[in-house]
Scaffold this motif. Structure first.
Motif, PDB file in Angstrom:
ATOM      1  N   ALA A 173       0.303   3.268   6.343  1.00  0.00           N
ATOM      2  CA  ALA A 173       0.148   2.027   5.566  1.00  0.00           C
ATOM      3  C   ALA A 173       1.087   1.006   6.181  1.00  0.00           C
ATOM      4  O   ALA A 173       2.003   0.506   5.525  1.00  0.00           O
ATOM      5  CB  ALA A 173       0.495   2.291   4.097  1.00  0.00           C
ATOM      6  N   SER A 207       2.564   2.041  -3.391  1.00  0.00           N
ATOM      7  CA  SER A 207       1.576   2.486  -4.376  1.00  0.00           C
ATOM      8  C   SER A 207       1.093   3.909  -4.063  1.00  0.00           C
ATOM      9  O   SER A 207       0.994   4.764  -4.953  1.00  0.00           O
ATOM     10  CB  SER A 207       0.414   1.485  -4.359  1.00  0.00           C
ATOM     11  N   THR A 208       0.830   4.173  -2.781  1.00  0.00           N
ATOM     12  CA  THR A 208       0.384   5.524  -2.389  1.00  0.00           C
ATOM     13  C   THR A 208       1.447   6.556  -2.763  1.00  0.00           C
ATOM     14  O   THR A 208       1.129   7.642  -3.283  1.00  0.00           O
ATOM     15  CB  THR A 208       0.130   5.580  -0.862  1.00  0.00           C
ATOM     16  N   GLY A 227      -3.853   2.618  -3.088  1.00  0.00           N
ATOM     17  CA  GLY A 227      -2.867   3.709  -3.112  1.00  0.00           C
ATOM     18  C   GLY A 227      -3.399   4.914  -3.886  1.00  0.00           C
ATOM     19  O   GLY A 227      -3.218   6.070  -3.473  1.00  0.00           O
ATOM     20  N   VAL A 233       0.835  -1.211   0.000  1.00  0.00           N
ATOM     21  CA  VAL A 233       0.000   0.000   0.000  1.00  0.00           C
ATOM     22  C   VAL A 233       0.870   1.262   0.000  1.00  0.00           C
ATOM     23  O   VAL A 233       0.613   2.210  -0.749  1.00  0.00           O
ATOM     24  CB  VAL A 233      -0.946   0.024   1.224  1.00  0.00           C
TER      25      VAL A 233
END
Ligand SMILES: Cc1cc2nc3c(=O)[nH]c(=O)nc-3n(C[C@H](O)[C@H](O)[C@H](O)COP(=O)(O)OP(=O)(O)OC[C@H]3O[C@@H](n4cnc5c(N)ncnc54)[C@H](O)[C@@H]3O)c2cc1C
Length: 383
Positions: free
Chosen positions: A201, A19-20, A354, A16
């Motif tokens: 995350a 991707s974020t 994300g 996560v």
């Protein structure tokens, strides 16, 4: 010297967090990721070669639109950046007629028009060589399911995020954070970092960083094992058309992947597992009680595998009580967001989660259909 102020700090450089960082940096935020371990570590939940991606979502049909978005987004990233992330190979689900996987997949397929084939028992042997079908079992097959290369996905996000200017601080364990609603201060030992926004995350470590959040439920962390078994024949080769499999047995839920190297097959138990607590250093060695159900499954169902394992890798499931994720804004701080409790089935969604978190930080809303994953369901069950 004045300390640097970031637009966004992300705690956690796993599925996560990576991707974020990418989607926030893509939208021109100045991002810092703080990760407690080195790059490419295997202490959390985003490692071990493969993760299933499927859209006939048996856990709940509300996941289907999100899974469809995730599938398309993985393919877009692959095409745009020439990465090999997703391998479609189909998924076979086998179980007694009342198995949650079978009727849940059928419900999701009926509601959302997802291709799902019923496989008659008399066709089973021909279509799935190397597998036995217990008496009275039903089988469905999702042809468009597949698997993600988990390490490659995370690494792709790191590289793309860095290209967009994101910074990563490895070996940086966050001890706590503070927000006044306008800015956040994040503490790594003696060091402090400042930003306008925070995304948490932190996977299996979410209880520690979110325990003062009103309504945040305590998450259970389970030690799980991914186990590779040697093949006796080429029945399970990806190159020969073998698919992912998931069986509901009277003694547990088991799944695995086609053989990628022609020598071993990765098989896991989705049920079971041992509860562990921070810092999750205990029980990284597989015990007989972890292996026995897998060996029994192989003896019953996969005669072309040696039931003695060749290698294994420990991993962590972080479970909510209802086994659905939590993706939301912090109830007290509008500049803090989090994704937690991905409950052993979240990797396929880390791209859309994300993206949603980046949208929430910037716009305070997102087009990703995540409202069913709100924290409010724990405090207001009618929500
Ligand atoms: C064995 C196994 C099989 C699975 N199979 C599937 C599957 O087939 N399909 C699927 O979709 N999903 C699957 N999952 C689930 C999926 O892999 C996880 O839901 C997903 O990887 C979780 O990502 P995350 O970012 O929440 O956690 P992680 O990837 O663990 O990332 C959290 C990160 O935060 C860091 N961190 C935590 N606390 C701090 C701190 N205080 N300071 C700094 N850094 C911190 C951690 O070190 C870690 O790197 C599986 C999981 C396991 C364990």
């Amino acid at each position: 010297m004045t300390e640097q102020q970031f637009d966004l700090i992300v705690i956690g450089g796993g599925g996560v967090g990576s991707s974020t960082a990418y989607f926030a940096a893509l939208r021109k935020l100045n991002v810092l990721v703080l990760e407690q371990f080195p790059r490419g570590h295997e202490q959390g939940s985003s490692h071990g070669e493969t993760r299933v991606i499927r859209t006939a979502y048996h856990e709940h049909p509300d996941y289907v639109p999100l899974a469809q978005n995730a599938y398309k987004l993985w393919q877009r990233i692959e095409d745009r950046f020439e990465r090999a992330l997703l391998s479609p190979c189909g998924l076979m689900l086998a179980g007694p007629p009342d198995a949650e996987t079978i009727h849940g997949a059928r419900t999701a397929s009926d509601l959302h028009g997802i291709e799902l084939e019923d496989v008659p028992a008399q066709e089973f042997q021909e279509r799935f060589p190397g597998f036995n079908l217990p008496e009275g079992y039903e089988v469905v097959y999702e042809p468009n399911a597949g698997f993600l290369d988990v390490e490659e996905c995370v690494e792709t996000f790191f590289e793309l995020a860095q290209l967009k200017g994101a910074q990563f601080a490895w070996d940086s364990p966050v001890t706590h954070w503070e927000s006044d609603g306008e800015s956040v201060t994040v503490f790594v030992g003696e060091k402090t970092f400042h930003a306008r926004n925070l995304v948490i995350a932190s996977g299996a470590w979410s209880n520690q960083l979110l325990n003062e959040t009103p309504g945040f439920p305590s998450l259970e962390v389970l030690r799980k094992f991914m186990v590779w078994f040697p093949v006796r024949a080429d029945s399970y080769d990806l190159s020969l058309g073998s698919s992912i499999f998931h069986y509901t047995m009277p003694y547990g839920e088991f799944y695995g992947f086609p053989s990628l190297d022609g020598e071993t097959v990765k098989v896991c138990e989705h049920s079971g597992g041992r509860t562990v607590s921070p810092p999750f250093k205990e029980a990284p060695e597989m015990m007989d009680s972890d292996l026995e159900p897998l060996e029994r499954f192989l003896t019953d169902v996969m005669p072309d595998l040696e039931p003695q394992s060749e290698s294994y890798s420990p991993c962590l499931y972080t479970l909510t009580s209802d086994r659905h994720f939590i993706v939301d804004e912090h109830p007290q701080h509008q500049n803090v967001h989090f994704a937690a409790g991905l409950s052993g089935h979240g990797f396929k969604f880390v791209n859309v989660i994300g993206k949603a978190l980046a949208d929430l930080v910037i716009d305070r809303e997102t087009e990703q259909p995540i409202s069913f994953l709100s924290l409010k369901r724990f405090t207001n069950p009618g929500f």
